[in-house]
Every structure is written in C-alpha cells, then in structure tokens.
Scaffold this motif. Structure first.
Motif, PDB file in Angstrom:
ATOM      1  N   ARG A 269       0.846  -1.204   0.000  1.00 59.95           N
ATOM      2  CA  ARG A 269       0.000   0.000   0.000  1.00 59.95           C
ATOM      3  C   ARG A 269       0.874   1.245   0.000  1.00 59.95           C
ATOM      4  O   ARG A 269       1.802   1.363   0.801  1.00 59.95           O
ATOM      5  N   LEU A 270       0.565   2.159  -0.886  1.00 59.73           N
ATOM      6  CA  LEU A 270       1.246   3.444  -0.966  1.00 59.73           C
ATOM      7  C   LEU A 270       0.329   4.548  -0.475  1.00 59.73           C
ATOM      8  O   LEU A 270      -0.886   4.513  -0.738  1.00 59.73           O
ATOM      9  N   GLN A 271       0.901   5.502   0.215  1.00 58.16           N
ATOM     10  CA  GLN A 271       0.150   6.656   0.716  1.00 58.16           C
ATOM     11  C   GLN A 271       0.767   7.937   0.173  1.00 58.16           C
ATOM     12  O   GLN A 271       1.989   8.116   0.205  1.00 58.16           O
ATOM     13  N   LEU A 272      -0.083   8.812  -0.327  1.00 55.74           N
ATOM     14  CA  LEU A 272       0.367  10.150  -0.689  1.00 55.74           C
ATOM     15  C   LEU A 272       0.574  10.944   0.597  1.00 55.74           C
ATOM     16  O   LEU A 272      -0.250  10.885   1.519  1.00 55.74           O
ATOM     17  N   ASP A 273       1.659  11.675   0.673  1.00 54.32           N
ATOM     18  CA  ASP A 273       2.017  12.444   1.865  1.00 54.32           C
ATOM     19  C   ASP A 273       0.800  13.199   2.400  1.00 54.32           C
ATOM     20  O   ASP A 273       0.276  14.098   1.746  1.00 54.32           O
ATOM     21  N   PRO A 274       0.312  12.858   3.619  1.00 58.79           N
ATOM     22  CA  PRO A 274      -0.886  13.520   4.152  1.00 58.79           C
ATOM     23  C   PRO A 274      -0.684  14.994   4.483  1.00 58.79           C
ATOM     24  O   PRO A 274      -1.665  15.724   4.674  1.00 58.79           O
ATOM     25  N   SER A 275       0.572  15.459   4.533  1.00 56.49           N
ATOM     26  CA  SER A 275       0.817  16.880   4.810  1.00 56.49           C
ATOM     27  C   SER A 275       0.744  17.734   3.551  1.00 56.49           C
ATOM     28  O   SER A 275       0.761  18.963   3.629  1.00 56.49           O
ATOM     29  N   LEU A 276       0.647  17.091   2.392  1.00 58.57           N
ATOM     30  CA  LEU A 276       0.569  17.828   1.132  1.00 58.57           C
ATOM     31  C   LEU A 276      -0.754  18.593   1.060  1.00 58.57           C
ATOM     32  O   LEU A 276      -1.828  18.027   1.299  1.00 58.57           O
ATOM     33  N   ASP A 277      -0.711  19.874   0.726  1.00 62.69           N
ATOM     34  CA  ASP A 277      -1.916  20.694   0.596  1.00 62.69           C
ATOM     35  C   ASP A 277      -2.504  20.472  -0.801  1.00 62.69           C
ATOM     36  O   ASP A 277      -2.165  21.166  -1.748  1.00 62.69           O
ATOM     37  N   VAL A 278      -3.377  19.494  -0.896  1.00 64.06           N
ATOM     38  CA  VAL A 278      -3.942  19.117  -2.194  1.00 64.06           C
ATOM     39  C   VAL A 278      -4.752  20.258  -2.794  1.00 64.06           C
ATOM     40  O   VAL A 278      -4.718  20.493  -4.011  1.00 64.06           O
ATOM     41  N   ASP A 279      -5.484  20.985  -1.968  1.00 63.35           N
ATOM     42  CA  ASP A 279      -6.342  22.059  -2.486  1.00 63.35           C
ATOM     43  C   ASP A 279      -5.545  23.170  -3.160  1.00 63.35           C
ATOM     44  O   ASP A 279      -6.085  23.909  -3.988  1.00 63.35           O
ATOM     45  N   SER A 280      -4.278  23.289  -2.819  1.00 64.01           N
ATOM     46  CA  SER A 280      -3.463  24.354  -3.412  1.00 64.01           C
ATOM     47  C   SER A 280      -2.873  23.944  -4.762  1.00 64.01           C
ATOM     48  O   SER A 280      -2.313  24.773  -5.470  1.00 64.01           O
ATOM     49  N   LEU A 281      -3.017  22.677  -5.136  1.00 63.29           N
ATOM     50  CA  LEU A 281      -2.442  22.195  -6.386  1.00 63.29           C
ATOM     51  C   LEU A 281      -3.261  22.664  -7.577  1.00 63.29           C
ATOM     52  O   LEU A 281      -4.490  22.762  -7.515  1.00 63.29           O
ATOM     53  N   SER A 282      -2.582  22.924  -8.664  1.00 62.24           N
ATOM     54  CA  SER A 282      -3.250  23.360  -9.901  1.00 62.24           C
ATOM     55  C   SER A 282      -3.647  22.129 -10.718  1.00 62.24           C
ATOM     56  O   SER A 282      -3.079  21.842 -11.776  1.00 62.24           O
ATOM     57  N   ILE A 283      -4.613  21.382 -10.194  1.00 61.35           N
ATOM     58  CA  ILE A 283      -5.122  20.182 -10.857  1.00 61.35           C
ATOM     59  C   ILE A 283      -6.641  20.209 -10.806  1.00 61.35           C
ATOM     60  O   ILE A 283      -7.231  20.889  -9.959  1.00 61.35           O
ATOM     61  N   PRO A 284      -7.324  19.485 -11.693  1.00 64.90           N
ATOM     62  CA  PRO A 284      -8.793  19.470 -11.700  1.00 64.90           C
ATOM     63  C   PRO A 284      -9.365  18.923 -10.392  1.00 64.90           C
ATOM     64  O   PRO A 284      -8.701  18.176  -9.658  1.00 64.90           O
ATOM     65  N   ALA A 285     -10.616  19.259 -10.138  1.00 61.79           N
ATOM     66  CA  ALA A 285     -11.272  18.842  -8.894  1.00 61.79           C
ATOM     67  C   ALA A 285     -11.314  17.325  -8.754  1.00 61.79           C
ATOM     68  O   ALA A 285     -11.141  16.794  -7.651  1.00 61.79           O
ATOM     69  N   TRP A 286     -11.539  16.606  -9.875  1.00 64.19           N
ATOM     70  CA  TRP A 286     -11.625  15.147  -9.758  1.00 64.19           C
ATOM     71  C   TRP A 286     -10.287  14.554  -9.335  1.00 64.19           C
ATOM     72  O   TRP A 286     -10.253  13.556  -8.598  1.00 64.19           O
ATOM     73  N   GLN A 287      -9.187  15.165  -9.755  1.00 61.97           N
ATOM     74  CA  GLN A 287      -7.881  14.683  -9.338  1.00 61.97           C
ATOM     75  C   GLN A 287      -7.632  14.965  -7.859  1.00 61.97           C
ATOM     76  O   GLN A 287      -6.974  14.180  -7.166  1.00 61.97           O
ATOM     77  N   LYS A 288      -8.159  16.064  -7.360  1.00 64.47           N
ATOM     78  CA  LYS A 288      -8.028  16.358  -5.930  1.00 64.47           C
ATOM     79  C   LYS A 288      -8.791  15.323  -5.107  1.00 64.47           C
ATOM     80  O   LYS A 288      -8.344  14.930  -4.020  1.00 64.47           O
ATOM     81  N   THR A 289      -9.936  14.884  -5.608  1.00 67.10           N
ATOM     82  CA  THR A 289     -10.702  13.844  -4.918  1.00 67.10           C
ATOM     83  C   THR A 289      -9.885  12.561  -4.833  1.00 67.10           C
ATOM     84  O   THR A 289      -9.835  11.907  -3.784  1.00 67.10           O
ATOM     85  N   ILE A 290      -9.230  12.200  -5.934  1.00 68.12           N
ATOM     86  CA  ILE A 290      -8.370  11.018  -5.945  1.00 68.12           C
ATOM     87  C   ILE A 290      -7.213  11.199  -4.954  1.00 68.12           C
ATOM     88  O   ILE A 290      -6.907  10.311  -4.140  1.00 68.12           O
ATOM     89  N   ALA A 291      -6.568  12.360  -5.016  1.00 70.06           N
ATOM     90  CA  ALA A 291      -5.402  12.611  -4.168  1.00 70.06           C
ATOM     91  C   ALA A 291      -5.747  12.539  -2.687  1.00 70.06           C
ATOM     92  O   ALA A 291      -4.992  11.975  -1.885  1.00 70.06           O
ATOM     93  N   LYS A 292      -6.885  13.083  -2.281  1.00 65.02           N
ATOM     94  CA  LYS A 292      -7.270  13.059  -0.873  1.00 65.02           C
ATOM     95  C   LYS A 292      -7.555  11.640  -0.399  1.00 65.02           C
ATOM     96  O   LYS A 292      -7.268  11.286   0.758  1.00 65.02           O
TER      97      LYS A 292
END
Length: 346
Positions: A269-292
């Motif tokens: 299992r891989l985890q994306l760094d939970p400290s990363l501010d996903v909302d500040s990323l310049s990516i589409p909303a659906w990608q933010k849902t995946i990232a969270k």
C-alpha cells in the motif's frame, strides 16, 4: 417498476429509453445503477408465446439524490479497504521502493472505458448462470452457487475482460477475468466469489480475477464518488516491474517477475504524503478527490501493467456513460504530476 398482468402475455420486455433491460415473466423489475437526480422513461411490452406484442405500458421517474452518508461502499467498515491508514510504520527500504516506483510510474492514468472493471448490479429477478473457472483453478467463483447476472452486463473490452457482479441485497460479489458471454452462457478464465459483509480478502491457495487475488470490486473508483467529491475507501493500482519475492496482505497471490529488491510486491500500500496541501495544487477537482483518498486510505498494488494506472469502473454495464456525467469522456484520464515524490509504502 411494477405493472398489472396482461391476459395472454407469456413475457414482458422492459426498456429504459431504447435499451432493452430484460425480458421477464414477472410483473416487476428493479433498474439499478442509475444516475442521481435524473429522469428516465420506461416502456413495458407484453408479448405472447408467439412474440406478438399484446400491448405496451409507459412510465417515467426521476432518481433521488445521493444519500448524505455518501455513495455506498462494499465490505466491512473495519476491512482493509475501508480503514484509514492511521499510524502505521514505513517499510524499512522505503526510499528504495519509492525511487523504483517513480521510475516505473509511466504514463500515469485512471482507466475508465478499457482496462477497467465493468460492474453489474444484480437483482433477484436476474437470470442465474453457472460460471466456472475454465483456465485457472482452484478458484472460489462457484462458492455461492449460480450467479445472478443482469441482461445488460458486459465485460470490459480489454483482453483482461474484467467484470464484477455485485449483489448488494445478499452481500455478495463475483469477480471474473476474461468474462465472456456466448448465447445464453457466461464463461470466465478465473475469478472469485466474496462476501461484501466481511474483510474483503480472497482465500490463499486460490486463483482469483487478478494477480493479487483482490476482490475485483475492491478499490475501484466509481463515477458517483467523483460526483460527491470524496472517496471513502482505499484504491487499487497497477504498475510495471513487480517483484517476484512474493506478496503482502491483503494480497493472497502474486505473479511478479522482477528480481530487483526495490521492486514493489503485490499487496503493498502506498500513501500520498498527508501533509501535502492538495487544495493548493493546480489540478482538476476530480484529481483532488483522488489525491485526498490516497492521503487518507492509500492505494494497493493489484497487478502488473504497462503503465501506472488507478483502476476505475467501466460503465458499459449501465447502458449509459456515467463518466461523461462528471466531465470525463476519454478512454483514460491522465493524472497530474504535482503529486509525484510524495509517496510512502506500507
């Protein structure tokens, strides 16, 4: 849908718009996997034994909104699929594994309409099929007996031919590899039958629909989850270069071929760094849902492939393009690069 019996009718053909849903001798049918807050029209043709249409009945209805509790997820709330990561330890060779992962994270995408998982939701009125594992055994595909498969069910068009059948009323799911229908017969090369009320782990010593022996329904991204803006379970992914050293829980099988000690094992299992501010990323909303979701639940390595792919539902069994409802129309959607280098395996 319910209707009154028609004198002389031996069967009823039920249509959603121009799509034939089923032919039944009963006077009721349940249509599932419809899009929320959407209007649908139906027609029921009463036919005689000689296939003469004796009469037709029409109706329309609008589906309700998604429940406030969120889109329903299979398996126990305490299963590996539905439990947040929490305070677990990194593997000892974390840095080497992540370096190898990044070097193999080729063409990152989310598989939608090919190399994805077709999902068909079964109802009590659906016909029953005896589906056996024709290539790899032992498998658990027949553990619950005959499988109710909707008339609209279709396998993913890739050579994997993945198809999951989900029976929420009885808490069961079946996953098939190379699922195929010929006439009135369904066949599969391998597969599994799993209770969706338990831990969602396929028994070891069996061969399921994918290399890690995950239930095929587990970890799949659904269009409704993108609509609601949150995914409440772990995801599954594929990747080039899989370790031949074995597998880790929740995988109960593996087929890796790489002797590289830094290659990931199926089940990791891989985890994306939970400290990363996903909302500040310049990516589409659906990608933010995946990232969270990847921050909270992570993603499990299911199989080898030619690219890094997060596995989603192929809506072919629905009879309409559910991904178009959330603005995703292409065969595979690329994911943003901004999340790279922020991973940890467990």
């Amino acid at each position: 849908l319910t209707w009154s019996a028609v004198a002389g009718a031996s069967a009823y053909r039920v249509y959603r718009g121009s799509t034939l849903l089923t032919t039944t001798s009963a006077t009721s049918v349940t249509d599932a996997m419809l899009w929320p807050e959407t209007g649908y029209t139906y027609r029921v043709d009463a036919v005689s034994a000689s296939a003469t249409v004796l009469g037709s009945m029409s109706s329309s209805a609008t589906t309700s909104a998604l429940p406030s509790s969120g889109f329903a997820r299979p398996f126990s709330s305490t299963s590996v699929w539905n439990t947040p990561i929490g305070g677990v330890r990194l593997v000892s060779n974390n840095d080497q594994l992540i370096a190898n992962f990044e070097s193999n994270a080729l063409y990152p995408n989310m598989a939608l309409n090919k190399w994805a998982v077709s999902i068909a939701e079964a109802q009590s009125s659906d016909p029953l099929f005896n589906v056996f594992c024709a290539v790899y055994n032992p498998c658990t595909l027949t553990s619950f007996g005959s499988i109710p498969i909707p008339s609209t069910a279709a396998a993913d068009p890739s050579s994997d031919g993945h198809m999951a059948v989900y029976d929420p009323a009885n808490g069961r799911t079946w996953g098939m590899w190379k699922a195929s229908k010929s006439g009135s017969t369904w066949t599969a090369a391998a597969g599994e039958a799993v209770s969706t009320q338990g831990d969602g782990i396929v028994p070891s010593g069996t061969v399921a629909s994918n290399a890690a022996n995950f239930p095929l329904l587990a970890g799949v991204v659904r269009p409704e989850e993108i609509l609601q803006g949150h995914i409440d379970h772990a995801l599954v992914f594929t990747l080039p270069e899989i370790s031949s050293a074995g597998h880790v829980c929740p995988a109960t099988h593996d087929d890796g071929s790489s002797s590289n000690p830094s290659a990931l094992m199926e089940g990791m299992r891989l985890q994306l760094d939970p400290s990363l501010d996903v909302d500040s990323l310049s990516i589409p909303a659906w990608q933010k849902t995946i990232a969270k979701a990847l921050q909270k639940y992570g993603m499990y390595l299911r199989d080898g492939s030619g690219s890094l792919a997060i596995i989603a539902e192929n809506p072919v069994s629905r009879g309409y393009d559910a991904w178009a409802k959330v603005g995703l129309r292409s065969e595979e959607r690329r994911v943003g690069k901004e999340c790279r280098s922020r991973w940890s395996p467990y």
